[in-house]
Design a protein around this motif. Structure first.
Motif, mmCIF file in Angstrom:
data_model
loop_
_atom_site.group_PDB
_atom_site.id
_atom_site.type_symbol
_atom_site.label_atom_id
_atom_site.label_comp_id
_atom_site.label_asym_id
_atom_site.label_seq_id
_atom_site.Cartn_x
_atom_site.Cartn_y
_atom_site.Cartn_z
ATOM 1 N N LYS A 148 46.464 26.029 42.921
ATOM 2 C CA LYS A 148 45.842 26.957 41.962
ATOM 3 C C LYS A 148 45.434 28.243 42.665
ATOM 4 C CE LYS A 148 41.695 26.121 40.295
ATOM 5 N NZ LYS A 148 40.624 25.482 39.491
ATOM 6 N N LEU A 149 45.870 29.367 42.115
ATOM 7 C CA LEU A 149 45.518 30.658 42.702
ATOM 8 C C LEU A 149 44.029 30.935 42.484
ATOM 9 C CD1 LEU A 149 46.468 33.288 44.078
ATOM 10 C CD2 LEU A 149 46.818 34.242 41.790
ATOM 11 N N ILE A 150 43.337 31.189 43.588
ATOM 12 C CA ILE A 150 41.909 31.507 43.525
ATOM 13 C C ILE A 150 41.669 33.004 43.630
ATOM 14 C CG2 ILE A 150 39.668 31.117 44.625
ATOM 15 C CD1 ILE A 150 40.859 28.643 43.245
ATOM 16 N N GLU A 151 42.460 33.661 44.462
ATOM 17 C CA GLU A 151 42.214 35.084 44.719
ATOM 18 C C GLU A 151 43.498 35.740 45.206
ATOM 19 O OE1 GLU A 151 39.053 35.543 47.532
ATOM 20 O OE2 GLU A 151 39.691 37.563 48.116
ATOM 21 N N SER A 152 43.733 36.979 44.799
ATOM 22 C CA SER A 152 44.867 37.735 45.334
ATOM 23 C C SER A 152 44.487 39.198 45.419
ATOM 24 C CB SER A 152 46.116 37.549 44.458
ATOM 25 O OG SER A 152 45.922 38.128 43.192
ATOM 26 N N SER A 153 45.025 39.882 46.424
ATOM 27 C CA SER A 153 44.750 41.310 46.571
ATOM 28 C C SER A 153 45.758 41.909 47.531
ATOM 29 C CB SER A 153 43.326 41.539 47.103
ATOM 30 O OG SER A 153 43.184 40.958 48.385
ATOM 31 N N TYR A 154 46.036 43.191 47.348
ATOM 32 C CA TYR A 154 46.931 43.861 48.280
ATOM 33 C C TYR A 154 46.221 44.039 49.613
ATOM 34 C CZ TYR A 154 50.859 44.824 45.255
ATOM 35 O OH TYR A 154 51.986 44.683 44.465
ATOM 36 N N THR A 155 46.905 43.638 50.667
ATOM 37 C CA THR A 155 46.339 43.769 52.005
ATOM 38 C C THR A 155 47.065 44.838 52.807
ATOM 39 O OG1 THR A 155 45.729 42.513 53.974
ATOM 40 C CG2 THR A 155 47.805 41.930 52.941
ATOM 41 N N SER A 156 48.098 45.428 52.233
ATOM 42 C CA SER A 156 48.755 46.622 52.774
ATOM 43 C C SER A 156 49.501 47.260 51.608
ATOM 44 C CB SER A 156 49.713 46.272 53.925
ATOM 45 O OG SER A 156 50.895 45.680 53.431
ATOM 46 N N ARG A 157 50.290 48.308 51.919
ATOM 47 C CA ARG A 157 50.974 49.019 50.835
ATOM 48 C C ARG A 157 51.893 48.098 50.040
ATOM 49 N NH1 ARG A 157 52.822 54.843 52.278
ATOM 50 N NH2 ARG A 157 53.607 53.812 54.171
ATOM 51 N N MET A 158 52.570 47.154 50.701
ATOM 52 C CA MET A 158 53.522 46.299 49.995
ATOM 53 C C MET A 158 53.231 44.813 50.107
ATOM 54 S SD MET A 158 57.193 48.128 50.763
ATOM 55 C CE MET A 158 58.033 46.935 49.740
ATOM 56 N N MET A 159 52.257 44.434 50.913
ATOM 57 C CA MET A 159 51.992 43.012 51.089
ATOM 58 C C MET A 159 50.720 42.597 50.356
ATOM 59 S SD MET A 159 51.711 40.659 54.500
ATOM 60 C CE MET A 159 53.381 41.059 54.985
ATOM 61 N N LYS A 160 50.835 41.446 49.703
ATOM 62 C CA LYS A 160 49.714 40.945 48.940
ATOM 63 C C LYS A 160 49.280 39.594 49.499
ATOM 64 C CE LYS A 160 48.302 40.957 44.079
ATOM 65 N NZ LYS A 160 48.771 41.176 42.692
ATOM 66 N N SER A 161 47.987 39.408 49.576
ATOM 67 C CA SER A 161 47.416 38.136 50.028
ATOM 68 C C SER A 161 47.177 37.236 48.818
ATOM 69 C CB SER A 161 46.091 38.400 50.756
ATOM 70 O OG SER A 161 45.307 37.235 50.804
ATOM 71 N N PHE A 162 47.617 35.985 48.929
ATOM 72 C CA PHE A 162 47.394 34.985 47.879
ATOM 73 C C PHE A 162 46.656 33.802 48.489
ATOM 74 C CE2 PHE A 162 51.019 37.400 46.523
ATOM 75 C CZ PHE A 162 50.898 37.507 45.148
ATOM 76 N N LYS A 163 45.500 33.456 47.927
ATOM 77 C CA LYS A 163 44.737 32.313 48.414
ATOM 78 C C LYS A 163 44.743 31.219 47.347
ATOM 79 C CE LYS A 163 41.718 35.145 51.318
ATOM 80 N NZ LYS A 163 40.329 35.562 51.641
ATOM 81 N N PHE A 164 45.233 30.033 47.753
ATOM 82 C CA PHE A 164 45.391 28.920 46.825
ATOM 83 C C PHE A 164 44.459 27.759 47.182
ATOM 84 C CE2 PHE A 164 49.530 31.025 46.501
ATOM 85 C CZ PHE A 164 49.746 31.016 45.133
ATOM 86 N N GLU A 165 44.041 27.062 46.156
ATOM 87 C CA GLU A 165 43.347 25.778 46.320
ATOM 88 C C GLU A 165 44.367 24.678 46.081
ATOM 89 O OE1 GLU A 165 39.137 24.504 44.726
ATOM 90 O OE2 GLU A 165 40.631 24.277 43.135
ATOM 91 N N LEU A 166 44.429 23.731 47.012
ATOM 92 C CA LEU A 166 45.444 22.681 46.926
ATOM 93 C C LEU A 166 44.905 21.435 46.232
ATOM 94 C CD1 LEU A 166 46.993 22.898 50.515
ATOM 95 C CD2 LEU A 166 47.814 23.977 48.409
ATOM 96 N N GLU A 167 45.802 20.807 45.502
ATOM 97 C CA GLU A 167 45.455 19.528 44.873
ATOM 98 C C GLU A 167 45.231 18.476 45.953
ATOM 99 O OE1 GLU A 167 48.771 17.939 42.678
ATOM 100 O OE2 GLU A 167 47.448 17.267 41.074
ATOM 101 N N ARG A 168 46.062 18.506 47.006
ATOM 102 C CA ARG A 168 45.923 17.583 48.140
ATOM 103 C C ARG A 168 45.948 18.405 49.431
ATOM 104 N NH1 ARG A 168 49.965 15.522 45.074
ATOM 105 N NH2 ARG A 168 51.530 16.117 46.634
#
Length: 264
Positions: A31-51
């Motif tokens: 499940k996506l918890i948070e996302s944000s651009y961390t540079s001009r073209m790269m985005k950070s995606f932080k997920f919570e895992l079921e396991r």
């Protein structure tokens, strides 16, 4: 970093793979918890895992998306976070015509993907098996993602192998996790972490770091007073970047214990 075109080879399964023997072979919901651009073209995606699972810095996961009409698309992405956190983070380059990255760019917190991993046993750093050897990380563009995981892990440990890193990006706006990386470059040498950044295309007059492509001179400056025969080296970037860096390393005597990961 998308790893669809990366060539890599596996070595014998390591202890993390054994611990995750059941997890790494089964898709799970993330499940996506948070996302944000961390540079001009790269985005950070932080997920919570079921396991949740253990992993080593340098490993990656497969992420699968399914469209409303049932079409599936899968890509491999390097893990950017350090082991031991509650969330798992990926750095994904958002491509204009990217089948998967374009869709992920539109994801909102609470949305889910299918995830398989951790995967990969070659391009990894295991402090418990390093035998006190120092580590050298060299990355270009989006190739810094798995190396950031290694730096974060070394900083979190607070001691152990000395770490040297050299990153190349076009401009400061293209440096993912810019404030964090620049912060590492300002650490005192006795912290055991030495990080340098070079900007290859654009830079402001007040930029205090290196400019131009990575070359032998820049590597030698980073490794001043370092015994290069005691280095485990990791290089990640486009093929021509890896070849160029490899030639520079060879010219200063770094010829063994080099792991490479390339794309494009």
């Amino acid at each position: 970093m998308e790893r669809a075109e990366i060539q890599f080879r596996y070595i014998a399964p390591n202890k993390v793979q054994n611990r995750n023997a059941t997890t790494m072979n089964r898709w799970q919901e993330a499940k996506l918890i948070e996302s944000s651009y961390t540079s001009r073209m790269m985005k950070s995606f932080k997920f919570e895992l079921e396991r949740p699972f253990d992993f080593l810095p340098g490993q990656f996961c497969d992420i699968k998306l399914t469209s409303a009409d049932g079409v599936e698309a899968t890509r491999s992405y390097s893990i950017a976070s350090a082991p031991g956190g509650k969330l798992i983070e990926f750095g994904i380059q958002i491509l204009e015509d990217g089948e998967v990255s374009g869709h992920m760019d539109k994801m909102e917190p609470g949305d889910t993907v299918q995830l398989l991993g951790p995967l990969g046993g070659y391009f990894v750093w295991d402090p418990d098996l390093s035998g006190g050897r120092e580590i050298l990380l060299i990355g270009g563009g989006s190739g810094i993602v798995p190396l950031v995981s290694m730096i974060r892990h070394r900083v979190r440990l607070g001691q152990g192998s000395k770490l040297y890193a050299l990153f190349s990006v076009r401009s400061l706006q293209d440096l993912a996790w810019r404030d964090e990386i620049v912060g590492y470059s300002l650490l005192e040498h006795d912290a055991g972490v030495r990080v340098a950044v070079t900007l290859s295309r654009e830079w402001e007059d007040d930029w205090g770091g290196d400019v131009g492509r990575i070359d032998t001179e820049k590597i030698e400056r980073l490794l001043k007073d370092v015994n290069v025969s005691n280095l485990d080296t990791y290089i990640c970037g486009r093929s021509e970047f890896v070849e160029s860096v490899g030639s520079s390393l060879k010219s200063i005597g770094v010829k063994e214990a080099i792991r490479t990961e390339r794309f494009g």
